[in-house]
Design a protein around this motif. Structure first.
Motif, mmCIF file in Angstrom:
data_model
loop_
_atom_site.group_PDB
_atom_site.id
_atom_site.type_symbol
_atom_site.label_atom_id
_atom_site.label_comp_id
_atom_site.label_asym_id
_atom_site.label_seq_id
_atom_site.Cartn_x
_atom_site.Cartn_y
_atom_site.Cartn_z
ATOM 1 N N TYR A 121 34.196 8.098 6.762
ATOM 2 C CA TYR A 121 34.029 8.147 5.474
ATOM 3 C C TYR A 121 34.962 8.056 4.519
ATOM 4 C CZ TYR A 121 28.877 10.594 6.955
ATOM 5 O OH TYR A 121 28.090 10.210 7.848
ATOM 6 N N ALA A 122 36.272 9.283 4.364
ATOM 7 C CA ALA A 122 37.340 7.860 4.004
ATOM 8 C C ALA A 122 37.508 6.290 3.710
ATOM 9 C CB ALA A 122 39.006 8.477 4.799
ATOM 10 N N ALA A 123 37.618 5.580 4.578
ATOM 11 C CA ALA A 123 37.913 4.288 4.449
ATOM 12 C C ALA A 123 36.688 4.104 3.289
ATOM 13 C CB ALA A 123 38.019 3.606 6.318
ATOM 14 N N GLY A 124 35.721 4.490 3.760
ATOM 15 C CA GLY A 124 34.529 4.323 3.022
ATOM 16 C C GLY A 124 35.075 4.268 1.309
ATOM 17 N N GLU A 125 35.201 5.652 1.558
ATOM 18 C CA GLU A 125 36.062 5.824 -0.332
ATOM 19 C C GLU A 125 36.725 4.923 -0.564
ATOM 20 O OE1 GLU A 125 36.507 9.958 -0.913
ATOM 21 O OE2 GLU A 125 35.528 10.300 -0.264
ATOM 22 N N ALA A 126 37.682 4.180 0.122
ATOM 23 C CA ALA A 126 38.616 3.518 -0.294
ATOM 24 C C ALA A 126 38.136 2.183 -0.479
ATOM 25 C CB ALA A 126 39.691 2.954 1.207
ATOM 26 N N ASP A 156 28.688 3.042 -0.630
ATOM 27 C CA ASP A 156 27.186 4.351 0.044
ATOM 28 C C ASP A 156 27.286 5.065 1.427
ATOM 29 O OD1 ASP A 156 25.202 6.314 -0.234
ATOM 30 O OD2 ASP A 156 24.014 4.614 -0.686
ATOM 31 N N PRO A 157 27.863 6.241 1.557
ATOM 32 C CA PRO A 157 27.696 7.397 3.045
ATOM 33 C C PRO A 157 27.163 7.622 3.523
ATOM 34 C CG PRO A 157 28.223 8.766 0.686
ATOM 35 C CD PRO A 157 28.542 7.189 -0.112
ATOM 36 N N ALA A 158 25.823 6.897 3.115
ATOM 37 C CA ALA A 158 25.008 6.960 3.053
ATOM 38 C C ALA A 158 24.544 6.530 4.675
ATOM 39 C CB ALA A 158 23.022 7.097 2.594
ATOM 40 N N LEU A 159 25.388 4.565 3.879
ATOM 41 C CA LEU A 159 25.177 3.793 5.443
ATOM 42 C C LEU A 159 26.345 4.153 6.631
ATOM 43 C CD1 LEU A 159 25.366 1.081 2.581
ATOM 44 C CD2 LEU A 159 23.462 1.620 3.817
ATOM 45 N N LEU A 160 26.858 4.998 6.399
ATOM 46 C CA LEU A 160 27.403 5.391 7.269
ATOM 47 C C LEU A 160 28.030 6.603 8.460
ATOM 48 C CD1 LEU A 160 30.850 5.161 5.149
ATOM 49 C CD2 LEU A 160 30.175 3.210 7.080
#
Length: 299
Positions: free
Chosen positions: A56-61, A65-69
Motif C-alpha cells: 500500500y505504501a508503494a501504491g501511495e508513492a 487506488d488501494p482497492a486494486l492492491l
C-alpha cells in the motif's frame, strides 16, 4: 510523516488487510473445519502486516487506488504466514511460540500445520488470479513475481540455505549470510513492492529501479534488526522465543560482526533505502516511515 500519521496509515491499511484476509480464508463452517480453523488461527491471530503495508505504501508513492492492491497485498501476507508455519515445524526451527501464541503445530498437530501451510500457499495464488480491477497482464505478472519470490530461488531456497548453515556459527562469512537473507527474508519484501509496480503499468524504469532498491535495502535491514532482537529482545515483546539463533548455532550479523556494527549496518541500509525513494517526495512519506520503523523496532 509523524508517528501519529504513521499510526493512522497503519490503522487504515491494516483494517483493509484484516477485512480482505477474512474474506479470502474459508469459514470454519466449511469442511475440513479443523484445517480451516488452523488457517484462521495462524493468519488472523495478529502480526505486524509489514508486507501488505509495504504494498500500500508503494501504491501511495505511485498514486494507485488501494482497492486494486487489496488482494495482491494479502497474497504476499498469506505466503508469509505459510512460511512461518513451516519454519516453526520440528523438522526446521522447532519453535513453540509465534506472535505471542503457540505455533500452529503446537495448537493443532504437525500434520494439520503442514497442510495449513500448503493451503495458504494455494489461496495466495488464487487471490492474485482473481484480483478484481486488474488487467490479465498485471495478474499474470503478479503470479510470476510472487512465485519467483517464494520458490527455490527465493524464500524457500533461502530457508534451505539457512537450515544447511545451522551449526556453522561464525564459519560463514558476511557475504554468504547476506545471500541467505536476501532470499529467505528479502525476496518477499521485494515482492510486496513489486505488487504495486505490477499494478501500475505507467511506472518509469527509474521508479521501478528505485523502489526495488528501497525494498532490497529494507529487507536486509529488517533481517539484521531481527538478528539484533534475538540477542537483545524480550520474548514477551517480540512474540517468539528470544535466543533461538544461539541455541541453533546459526550465523547472524551480531555473531559475525558484533552488535554495534550490526546496528550500524542496519542504519546504513535504511539511509540508502531513503535515498532511493527521494524522487517521490511527499508521496513516499509512508515508505519512509516504514523503513525507519523496521530498522529501529523492538518487537
Amino acid at each position: 510523516m509523524t508517528e501519529t500519521n504513521l499510526d493512522a496509515f497503519r490503522s487504515r491499511y491494516q483494517a483493509r488487510v484484516e477485512n480482505t484476509l477474512e474474506q479470502l480464508l474459508p469459514s470454519t463452517s466449511v469442511e475440513p473445519a479443523r484445517l480451516h480453523e488452523a488457517l484462521r488461527y495462524t493468519v488472523l491471530g495478529g502480526g505486524k502486516r509489514i508486507r501488505p503495508l509495504l504494498t500500500y505504501a508503494a501504491g501511495e508513492a505511485l498514486a494507485i487506488d488501494p482497492a486494486l492492491l487489496d488482494q495482491p497485498a494479502c497474497a504476499v501476507e498469506l505466503i508469509h504466514a505459510y512460511s512461518l508455519i513451516h519454519d516453526d515445524l520440528p523438522a526446521m526451527d522447532d519453535d513453540d511460540l509465534r506472535r505471542g501464541q503457540p505455533t500452529c503445530h503446537r495448537a493443532y498437530d504437525e500434520a494439520t500445520a503442514i497442510l495449513a501451510g500448503d493451503a495458504l500457499q494455494t489461496i495466495a495464488f488464487q487471490a492474485l488470479a482473481e484480483a478484481p480491477g486488474l488487467s490479465a497482464e498485471s495478474r499474470v505478472g503478479m503470479v510470476a513475481a510472487l512465485a519467483r519470490a517464494s520458490g527455490s530461488r527465493g524464500m524457500v531456497g533461502g530457508q534451505a540455505l539457512d537450515l544447511a548453515a545451522e551449526g556453522e556459527g561464525t564459519q560463514l562469512d558476511v557475504a554468504m549470510l547476506e545471500h541467505i537473507h536476501i532470499h529467505k527474508t528479502g525476496a518477499l519484501i521485494r515482492a510486496s513492492v513489486q505488487m504495486a509496480l505490477l499494478a501500475h503499468s505507467d511506472a518509469t524504469d527509474d521508479q521501478r529501479e528505485r523502489l526495488d532498491r528501497y525494498a532490497k535495502c529494507i529487507g536486509l535491514a529488517f533481517q539484521i534488526q531481527d538478528d539484533v532482537l534475538d540477542v537483545e529482545g524480550d520474548t514477551a515483546l517480540i512474540g517468539k522465543t528470544a535466543g533461538r539463533d544461539q541455541v541453533l548455532e546459526k550465523a547472524t550479523y551480531p555473531s559475525l560482526v558484533g552488535l554495534a556494527q550490526a546496528k550500524a549496518m542496519a542504519r546504513e541500509l535504511t539511509d540508502e533505502a531513503l535515498s532511493a525513494i527521494s524522487i517521490f517526495g511527499a508521496r513516499a512519506a509512508a515508505l519512509t516511515a516504514i523503513a525507519e520503523g523496521l530498522s529501529t523496532r523492538r518487537s
